[in-house]
Scaffold this motif. Structure first.
Motif, PDB file in Angstrom:
ATOM      1  N   ASP A 188     -13.865  30.871  20.458  1.00 33.13           N
ATOM      2  CA  ASP A 188     -14.664  31.555  21.389  1.00 33.13           C
ATOM      3  C   ASP A 188     -14.172  30.858  22.781  1.00 33.13           C
ATOM      4  O   ASP A 188     -14.383  31.766  23.686  1.00 33.13           O
ATOM      5  CB  ASP A 188     -16.086  31.550  21.019  1.00 33.13           C
ATOM      6  N   ARG A 189     -14.552  29.721  22.757  1.00 29.30           N
ATOM      7  CA  ARG A 189     -14.119  28.844  24.350  1.00 29.30           C
ATOM      8  C   ARG A 189     -13.006  29.163  24.751  1.00 29.30           C
ATOM      9  O   ARG A 189     -12.535  29.694  25.893  1.00 29.30           O
ATOM     10  CB  ARG A 189     -14.299  27.504  24.021  1.00 29.30           C
ATOM     11  N   ASP A 190     -11.757  29.263  23.651  1.00 32.87           N
ATOM     12  CA  ASP A 190     -10.222  29.289  23.908  1.00 32.87           C
ATOM     13  C   ASP A 190     -10.291  30.741  24.570  1.00 32.87           C
ATOM     14  O   ASP A 190      -9.331  30.933  25.587  1.00 32.87           O
ATOM     15  CB  ASP A 190      -9.363  28.977  22.830  1.00 32.87           C
ATOM     16  N   ASP A 191     -10.699  31.554  23.672  1.00 36.64           N
ATOM     17  CA  ASP A 191     -10.552  33.128  24.256  1.00 36.64           C
ATOM     18  C   ASP A 191     -11.246  33.422  25.434  1.00 36.64           C
ATOM     19  O   ASP A 191     -10.465  34.343  26.214  1.00 36.64           O
ATOM     20  CB  ASP A 191     -10.978  34.006  22.777  1.00 36.64           C
ATOM     21  N   ALA A 192     -12.354  33.019  25.807  1.00 34.02           N
ATOM     22  CA  ALA A 192     -13.101  33.363  26.764  1.00 34.02           C
ATOM     23  C   ALA A 192     -12.320  32.579  28.192  1.00 34.02           C
ATOM     24  O   ALA A 192     -12.415  33.217  29.261  1.00 34.02           O
ATOM     25  CB  ALA A 192     -14.331  32.941  26.646  1.00 34.02           C
ATOM     26  N   GLU A 193     -11.933  31.396  28.011  1.00 29.35           N
ATOM     27  CA  GLU A 193     -11.236  30.846  29.081  1.00 29.35           C
ATOM     28  C   GLU A 193      -9.655  31.035  29.428  1.00 29.35           C
ATOM     29  O   GLU A 193      -9.282  30.467  30.251  1.00 29.35           O
ATOM     30  CB  GLU A 193     -11.535  29.305  28.989  1.00 29.35           C
ATOM     31  N   ARG A 194      -9.046  31.587  28.400  1.00 32.43           N
ATOM     32  CA  ARG A 194      -7.748  31.885  28.539  1.00 32.43           C
ATOM     33  C   ARG A 194      -7.209  32.534  29.851  1.00 32.43           C
ATOM     34  O   ARG A 194      -8.237  33.355  30.731  1.00 32.43           O
ATOM     35  CB  ARG A 194      -7.056  32.664  27.507  1.00 32.43           C
ATOM     36  N   ALA A 195      -6.253  32.317  30.446  1.00 34.62           N
ATOM     37  CA  ALA A 195      -5.993  32.869  31.993  1.00 34.62           C
ATOM     38  C   ALA A 195      -5.391  34.436  31.770  1.00 34.62           C
ATOM     39  O   ALA A 195      -5.823  35.068  32.779  1.00 34.62           O
ATOM     40  CB  ALA A 195      -4.627  32.176  32.582  1.00 34.62           C
ATOM     41  N   HIS A 196      -4.987  34.748  30.670  1.00 32.30           N
ATOM     42  CA  HIS A 196      -4.521  36.166  30.551  1.00 32.30           C
ATOM     43  C   HIS A 196      -5.220  37.068  29.629  1.00 32.30           C
ATOM     44  O   HIS A 196      -5.699  36.316  28.449  1.00 32.30           O
ATOM     45  CB  HIS A 196      -3.075  36.073  30.097  1.00 32.30           C
ATOM     46  N   ALA A 197      -5.573  37.914  30.069  1.00 28.12           N
ATOM     47  CA  ALA A 197      -6.705  38.802  29.200  1.00 28.12           C
ATOM     48  C   ALA A 197      -7.816  38.225  28.464  1.00 28.12           C
ATOM     49  O   ALA A 197      -7.674  38.216  27.265  1.00 28.12           O
ATOM     50  CB  ALA A 197      -5.910  39.586  28.176  1.00 28.12           C
ATOM     51  N   PRO A 198      -8.561  37.336  29.157  1.00 28.53           N
ATOM     52  CA  PRO A 198      -9.665  36.725  28.256  1.00 28.53           C
ATOM     53  C   PRO A 198     -10.668  37.837  27.567  1.00 28.53           C
ATOM     54  O   PRO A 198     -10.889  38.874  27.917  1.00 28.53           O
ATOM     55  CB  PRO A 198     -10.376  35.869  29.610  1.00 28.53           C
ATOM     56  N   LEU A 199     -11.551  37.142  26.595  1.00 28.97           N
ATOM     57  CA  LEU A 199     -12.348  37.692  25.887  1.00 28.97           C
ATOM     58  C   LEU A 199     -13.446  38.128  26.891  1.00 28.97           C
ATOM     59  O   LEU A 199     -14.229  37.428  27.352  1.00 28.97           O
ATOM     60  CB  LEU A 199     -12.756  37.347  24.745  1.00 28.97           C
ATOM     61  N   ARG A 200     -13.990  39.438  26.995  1.00 34.28           N
ATOM     62  CA  ARG A 200     -15.061  39.735  27.802  1.00 34.28           C
ATOM     63  C   ARG A 200     -15.367  41.347  27.381  1.00 34.28           C
ATOM     64  O   ARG A 200     -14.424  42.071  26.821  1.00 34.28           O
ATOM     65  CB  ARG A 200     -14.892  39.514  29.182  1.00 34.28           C
ATOM     66  N   LYS A 201     -16.721  41.506  27.693  1.00 34.20           N
ATOM     67  CA  LYS A 201     -16.872  42.849  27.437  1.00 34.20           C
ATOM     68  C   LYS A 201     -16.738  44.104  28.491  1.00 34.20           C
ATOM     69  O   LYS A 201     -17.347  43.493  29.684  1.00 34.20           O
ATOM     70  CB  LYS A 201     -18.463  42.891  26.855  1.00 34.20           C
ATOM     71  N   HIS A 202     -16.340  45.077  28.265  1.00 32.94           N
ATOM     72  CA  HIS A 202     -15.937  46.055  29.229  1.00 32.94           C
ATOM     73  C   HIS A 202     -17.365  46.669  29.720  1.00 32.94           C
ATOM     74  O   HIS A 202     -18.393  46.858  29.011  1.00 32.94           O
ATOM     75  CB  HIS A 202     -15.235  47.136  28.754  1.00 32.94           C
ATOM     76  N   GLU A 203     -17.461  46.705  31.269  1.00 35.99           N
ATOM     77  CA  GLU A 203     -19.026  47.392  31.488  1.00 35.99           C
ATOM     78  C   GLU A 203     -19.383  48.334  30.830  1.00 35.99           C
ATOM     79  O   GLU A 203     -20.543  48.818  30.909  1.00 35.99           O
ATOM     80  CB  GLU A 203     -18.678  47.600  33.168  1.00 35.99           C
ATOM     81  N   ASP A 204     -18.429  49.365  30.339  1.00 37.69           N
ATOM     82  CA  ASP A 204     -18.780  50.738  29.548  1.00 37.69           C
ATOM     83  C   ASP A 204     -18.994  50.312  28.053  1.00 37.69           C
ATOM     84  O   ASP A 204     -19.352  51.086  27.239  1.00 37.69           O
ATOM     85  CB  ASP A 204     -17.626  51.719  29.653  1.00 37.69           C
ATOM     86  N   ALA A 205     -18.751  49.143  27.863  1.00 38.31           N
ATOM     87  CA  ALA A 205     -18.834  48.992  26.069  1.00 38.31           C
ATOM     88  C   ALA A 205     -20.116  48.526  25.639  1.00 38.31           C
ATOM     89  O   ALA A 205     -21.242  48.459  26.356  1.00 38.31           O
ATOM     90  CB  ALA A 205     -18.039  47.518  25.864  1.00 38.31           C
ATOM     91  N   ILE A 206     -20.329  49.505  24.406  1.00 37.95           N
ATOM     92  CA  ILE A 206     -21.699  49.222  23.693  1.00 37.95           C
ATOM     93  C   ILE A 206     -21.728  48.063  22.867  1.00 37.95           C
ATOM     94  O   ILE A 206     -20.953  47.881  22.151  1.00 37.95           O
ATOM     95  CB  ILE A 206     -21.947  50.459  22.878  1.00 37.95           C
ATOM     96  N   GLU A 207     -22.611  46.934  23.201  1.00 39.87           N
ATOM     97  CA  GLU A 207     -22.676  45.825  22.425  1.00 39.87           C
ATOM     98  C   GLU A 207     -23.615  45.930  21.322  1.00 39.87           C
ATOM     99  O   GLU A 207     -24.674  46.477  21.275  1.00 39.87           O
ATOM    100  CB  GLU A 207     -23.438  44.669  23.354  1.00 39.87           C
ATOM    101  N   VAL A 208     -23.005  45.355  20.298  1.00 40.17           N
ATOM    102  CA  VAL A 208     -23.721  45.808  18.991  1.00 40.17           C
ATOM    103  C   VAL A 208     -23.721  44.191  18.243  1.00 40.17           C
ATOM    104  O   VAL A 208     -22.565  43.599  18.048  1.00 40.17           O
ATOM    105  CB  VAL A 208     -22.798  46.493  17.813  1.00 40.17           C
ATOM    106  N   ASP A 209     -24.982  43.643  17.997  1.00 40.91           N
ATOM    107  CA  ASP A 209     -25.282  42.441  17.282  1.00 40.91           C
ATOM    108  C   ASP A 209     -25.225  42.529  15.824  1.00 40.91           C
ATOM    109  O   ASP A 209     -26.151  43.177  15.221  1.00 40.91           O
ATOM    110  CB  ASP A 209     -26.363  41.978  17.887  1.00 40.91           C
ATOM    111  N   THR A 210     -24.136  41.913  15.243  1.00 41.39           N
ATOM    112  CA  THR A 210     -23.981  42.155  13.759  1.00 41.39           C
ATOM    113  C   THR A 210     -24.552  41.158  12.974  1.00 41.39           C
ATOM    114  O   THR A 210     -24.555  41.172  11.661  1.00 41.39           O
ATOM    115  CB  THR A 210     -22.605  42.399  13.217  1.00 41.39           C
ATOM    116  N   SER A 211     -25.377  40.162  13.603  1.00 46.31           N
ATOM    117  CA  SER A 211     -25.821  39.023  12.883  1.00 46.31           C
ATOM    118  C   SER A 211     -26.533  39.452  11.528  1.00 46.31           C
ATOM    119  O   SER A 211     -26.614  38.700  10.468  1.00 46.31           O
ATOM    120  CB  SER A 211     -26.565  38.067  13.680  1.00 46.31           C
ATOM    121  N   SER A 212     -27.316  40.434  11.830  1.00 47.83           N
ATOM    122  CA  SER A 212     -28.508  40.895  10.677  1.00 47.83           C
ATOM    123  C   SER A 212     -28.084  42.157  10.049  1.00 47.83           C
ATOM    124  O   SER A 212     -28.810  42.777   9.232  1.00 47.83           O
ATOM    125  CB  SER A 212     -29.870  41.070  11.088  1.00 47.83           C
TER     126      SER A 212
END
Length: 237
Positions: A188-212
């Protein structure tokens, strides 16, 4: 099942490792009659190729040498099978060594640029479900439906462990749950901090928590959202 004479859309499903992206995307695509494109498998394929060419350590010192792996590079999907340069690597790309290093390979700009081109070509006719980490932000920012799946790290580690047990059948040979959770947090840390195309949510994206949520529940949720978008587009056509 949705026919292609109707308003086909692009569905982008992003999120961190083991959040249920691939299973959800595959099943939603099947319900819609759409094409499923597993972009994670594409990055895993390049990572496996790096291992097979004994280049991983070399790339950590000279990342520009990754171009050797990209020319030539062919990745195809035949049902659930993944073909790398014409051979079946479906099992090989799921090895734990690949899981540990795929974030590094994914961070290399030449890799991302090459696969971005391939992914956009695959989706240019629409009627696709594509999952990854930058589909809604980089590959298809114009996707009609953008989903961002999340789940807590412990739950994701349990899912990854269950997947490995199912595929390997020998729990004694697998990493522990604690080790898997540490790897997921680091990924998670590597994906979020990478210089090119880091993991992040688009402002138009619908967030779904799948934990449960069960897989069936999250598939039905995404499918319902897709049907709303398809119906809206068809009514405007």
């Amino acid at each position: 099942m949705i026919g292609h004479e109707q308003h086909d859309i692009i569905i982008a499903i992003d999120g961190p490792a083991a959040s249920g992206k691939s299973t959800t995307a595959r099943r939603v695509a099947k319900k819609l009659g759409y094409t499923y494109i597993d972009t994670g498998a594409m990055y895993r394929s390049v990572t496996l190729k790096a291992f097979e060419h004994d280049m991983l350590e070399r790339l950590k010192h000279s990342p520009e040498d990754v171009r050797i792996l990209l020319d030539p590079l062919s990745i195809e999907f035949q049902g659930d099978r993944v073909l790398l340069d014409g051979r079946d690597v479906t099992a090989g790309i799921r090895e734990n060594r690949v899981s540990r290093e795929v974030s590094f390979i994914s961070s290399l700009k030449p890799v991302r640029d090459r696969l971005k081109t391939l992914q956009q070509q695959m989706g240019e006719k629409r009627g696709v479900v594509m999952d990854g980490r930058d589909i809604g932000t980089v590959i298809f920012p114009d996707a009609e439906l953008k989903i961002f799946l999340v789940a807590d790290a412990a739950e994701r580690a349990r899912r990854r462990y269950a997947e490995l047990v199912q595929k390997n059948g020998n729990p004694a040979a697998l990493p522990s749950l604690d080790e898997l959770e540490r790897e997921i947090v680091q990924r998670d840390r590597d994906d979020a901090e990478r210089a090119h195309a880091p993991l992040r949510k688009h402002e138009d994206a619908i967030e779904v928590d799948t934990s449960s949520l069960t897989i069936d529940e999250q598939v039905e949720l995404v499918y319902s959202l897709a049907m709303e978008r398809i119906s809206a587009g068809t009514s405007r056509a």
